[in-house]
Design an enzyme around this catalytic site. Structure first.
Site, PDB file in Angstrom:
ATOM      1  N   ASN A   8       0.851  -1.187   0.000  1.00  0.00           N
ATOM      2  CA  ASN A   8       0.000   0.000   0.000  1.00  0.00           C
ATOM      3  C   ASN A   8       0.893   1.246   0.000  1.00  0.00           C
ATOM      4  OD1 ASN A   8      -1.473   2.234   0.999  1.00  0.00           O
ATOM      5  ND2 ASN A   8      -3.075   0.862   1.707  1.00  0.00           N
ATOM      6  N   HIS A  11       1.019   5.929   1.965  1.00  0.00           N
ATOM      7  CA  HIS A  11       1.812   6.689   2.938  1.00  0.00           C
ATOM      8  C   HIS A  11       2.938   7.480   2.286  1.00  0.00           C
ATOM      9  CE1 HIS A  11      -0.748   4.618   5.634  1.00  0.00           C
ATOM     10  NE2 HIS A  11      -0.424   3.492   5.034  1.00  0.00           N
ATOM     11  N   ARG A  19       3.457  18.627   2.492  1.00  0.00           N
ATOM     12  CA  ARG A  19       4.122  19.860   2.059  1.00  0.00           C
ATOM     13  C   ARG A  19       3.553  20.420   0.770  1.00  0.00           C
ATOM     14  NH1 ARG A  19       9.530  21.408   3.379  1.00  0.00           N
ATOM     15  NH2 ARG A  19       9.609  21.390   5.633  1.00  0.00           N
ATOM     16  N   HIS A  44      -5.508   3.758  -1.795  1.00  0.00           N
ATOM     17  CA  HIS A  44      -6.841   4.105  -1.304  1.00  0.00           C
ATOM     18  C   HIS A  44      -7.146   5.543  -1.718  1.00  0.00           C
ATOM     19  CE1 HIS A  44      -9.647   4.216   2.514  1.00  0.00           C
ATOM     20  NE2 HIS A  44     -10.272   4.584   1.408  1.00  0.00           N
ATOM     21  N   ARG A  46      -9.197   8.198  -0.951  1.00  0.00           N
ATOM     22  CA  ARG A  46     -10.146   8.590   0.101  1.00  0.00           C
ATOM     23  C   ARG A  46     -10.987   9.761  -0.364  1.00  0.00           C
ATOM     24  NH1 ARG A  46      -9.106   6.529   5.457  1.00  0.00           N
ATOM     25  NH2 ARG A  46     -10.704   8.013   6.041  1.00  0.00           N
ATOM     26  N   ARG A  50      -6.797  12.836   1.227  1.00  0.00           N
ATOM     27  CA  ARG A  50      -5.714  13.238   2.126  1.00  0.00           C
ATOM     28  C   ARG A  50      -4.351  12.714   1.676  1.00  0.00           C
ATOM     29  NH1 ARG A  50      -7.212   9.747   7.490  1.00  0.00           N
ATOM     30  NH2 ARG A  50      -9.161  10.863   7.197  1.00  0.00           N
ATOM     31  N   GLU A  71      -8.605   0.789  -3.437  1.00  0.00           N
ATOM     32  CA  GLU A  71      -9.552   0.783  -2.317  1.00  0.00           C
ATOM     33  C   GLU A  71     -10.437   2.017  -2.403  1.00  0.00           C
ATOM     34  OE1 GLU A  71      -6.398  -1.129   0.906  1.00  0.00           O
ATOM     35  OE2 GLU A  71      -7.257   0.859   1.230  1.00  0.00           O
ATOM     36  N   THR A 102      -8.574   3.270   8.140  1.00  0.00           N
ATOM     37  CA  THR A 102      -9.811   2.497   8.048  1.00  0.00           C
ATOM     38  C   THR A 102     -10.011   1.729   9.362  1.00  0.00           C
ATOM     39  OG1 THR A 102      -9.235   2.242   5.735  1.00  0.00           O
ATOM     40  CG2 THR A 102     -11.093   0.960   6.532  1.00  0.00           C
ATOM     41  N   GLU A 152     -11.177  -9.352   2.091  1.00  0.00           N
ATOM     42  CA  GLU A 152      -9.924  -9.066   2.801  1.00  0.00           C
ATOM     43  C   GLU A 152     -10.283  -8.970   4.273  1.00  0.00           C
ATOM     44  OE1 GLU A 152      -7.353  -5.998   1.248  1.00  0.00           O
ATOM     45  OE2 GLU A 152      -6.513  -5.605   3.238  1.00  0.00           O
ATOM     46  N   HIS A 190      -3.995  -4.855   7.246  1.00  0.00           N
ATOM     47  CA  HIS A 190      -4.148  -3.712   8.148  1.00  0.00           C
ATOM     48  C   HIS A 190      -3.336  -3.906   9.433  1.00  0.00           C
ATOM     49  CE1 HIS A 190      -5.685  -0.098   9.989  1.00  0.00           C
ATOM     50  NE2 HIS A 190      -6.182   0.196   8.814  1.00  0.00           N
ATOM     51  N   GLY A 191      -2.412  -2.973   9.619  1.00  0.00           N
ATOM     52  CA  GLY A 191      -1.617  -2.967  10.851  1.00  0.00           C
ATOM     53  C   GLY A 191      -0.546  -4.037  10.920  1.00  0.00           C
TER      54      GLY A 191
HETATM   55  N1  PXP Z   1      -5.996  -3.166   3.565  1.00  0.00           N
HETATM   56  C1  PXP Z   1      -6.942  -2.200   3.610  1.00  0.00           C
HETATM   57  C2  PXP Z   1      -8.302  -2.518   3.097  1.00  0.00           C
HETATM   58  C3  PXP Z   1      -6.644  -0.919   4.108  1.00  0.00           C
HETATM   59  O1  PXP Z   1      -7.599   0.035   4.156  1.00  0.00           O
HETATM   60  C4  PXP Z   1      -5.330  -0.640   4.537  1.00  0.00           C
HETATM   61  C5  PXP Z   1      -4.973   0.717   5.027  1.00  0.00           C
HETATM   62  O2  PXP Z   1      -5.175   1.651   4.033  1.00  0.00           O
HETATM   63  C6  PXP Z   1      -4.383  -1.677   4.448  1.00  0.00           C
HETATM   64  C7  PXP Z   1      -4.751  -2.936   3.981  1.00  0.00           C
HETATM   65  C8  PXP Z   1      -2.961  -1.479   4.873  1.00  0.00           C
HETATM   66  O3  PXP Z   1      -2.899  -1.195   6.235  1.00  0.00           O
HETATM   67  P1  PXP Z   1      -1.555  -0.681   6.867  1.00  0.00           P
HETATM   68  O4  PXP Z   1      -1.216   0.611   6.224  1.00  0.00           O
HETATM   69  O5  PXP Z   1      -1.889  -0.555   8.319  1.00  0.00           O
HETATM   70  O6  PXP Z   1      -0.507  -1.726   6.596  1.00  0.00           O
END
Ligand code: PXP
Length: 240
Positions: A8, A11, A19, A44, A46, A50, A71, A102, A152, A190-191
């Protein structure tokens, strides 16, 4: 079967947006991740834009050599946008404007008709749809009912828990994956990070992990290619 890694790149765009500069470029990051062995790129779009912008998705789509997993929230605008871009995969996620990330899974039980309609539209556009849901058997039943080919599983509760509570969350994920897998492809994310990945690798039936925040954070210290390789190496131990 090897467990696939989707990176993903949101970030990277977060740093750029902080900036309002043109760098760092999430597309450059995506191509580097692919070169380093990632099997897919997740981003994603959004509603508050952002991090990832519409133009990022449009520019990235023809440049990716692997697969784009877009996403989006279940809104008319986002579904139309995805139908125009035609990413290989679209993951439907819940979205609250005020959340940091999320926070919970999609409520498929409470929104079956809307989600089924979105799946039909996206499938007709050639996208394979995934639903981002909590490891909850009622949500899986609803995902089966609406004909989603992929889910997922939200691993956030597992990632945030410690000790016994984490073992409970891991078991929920294991039960959910076993329950869903005869009906659909099961991904998770996620995480996740290099420390908590081990538990996830003990869950049979997983196809792909989507990892962003921790991998991009690791890349500050080890470089992006090395970070992707570190996750790929860890995931190569997946025994199923
Ligand atoms: N899967 C989905 C559906 C998500 O929304 C996210 C976060 O955008 C991730 C995976 C990845 O999560 P993380 O950035 O915490 O690794």
């Amino acid at each position: 079967m090897a467990l696939l890694l989707g990176v993903n790149v949101d970030h990277v765009a977060t740093l750029r947006q902080a900036r309002g500069t043109g760098y760092p470029d999430p597309i450059k990051a995506a191509l580097l991740c692919e070169e380093a062995g990632a099997e897919g790129i997740t981003l994603h779009l959004r509603e508050d834009r952002r991090h990832i912008q519409d133009a990022d998705v449009i520019r990235m789509r023809p440049l990716l050599k692997t697969r784009m997993n877009l996403e989006i929230a279940v809104t008319d605008f986002m579904i139309d946008f995805a139908c125009q871009i035609r990413p290989q995969h679209v993951c439907l996620v819940p979205e609250k404007r005020e959340e940091l990330t999320t926070e919970g899974g999609l409520d498929v039980v409470g929104n079956q008709q809307r989600i089924q309609h979105a799946i039909t539209q996206l499938t007709q556009a050639g996208c394979e749809v995934s639903l981002f849901i909590d490891p909850d058997l009622f949500q899986i039943d609803a995902a089966i009912a609406v004909g989603s080919p992929v889910i997922e599983l939200h691993t956030g509760a597992y990632a945030e828990a410690t000790g016994k509570a984490q073992a409970v969350e891991l078991e929920r994920l294991r039960v959910a994956a076993a329950y869903a897998h005869p009906h659909m492809t099961v991904n998770a994310g996620h995480g996740l990070n290099l420390e908590n990945l081990d538990g996830i690798l003990s869950i049979p039936h997983l196809h792909e992990l989507n990892i962003g925040h921790a991998l991009i954070a690791d890349s500050m210290f080890m470089g992006l290619s090395n970070a992707v390789k570190a996750y790929k190496t860890a995931m190569a131990a997946y025994p199923y």
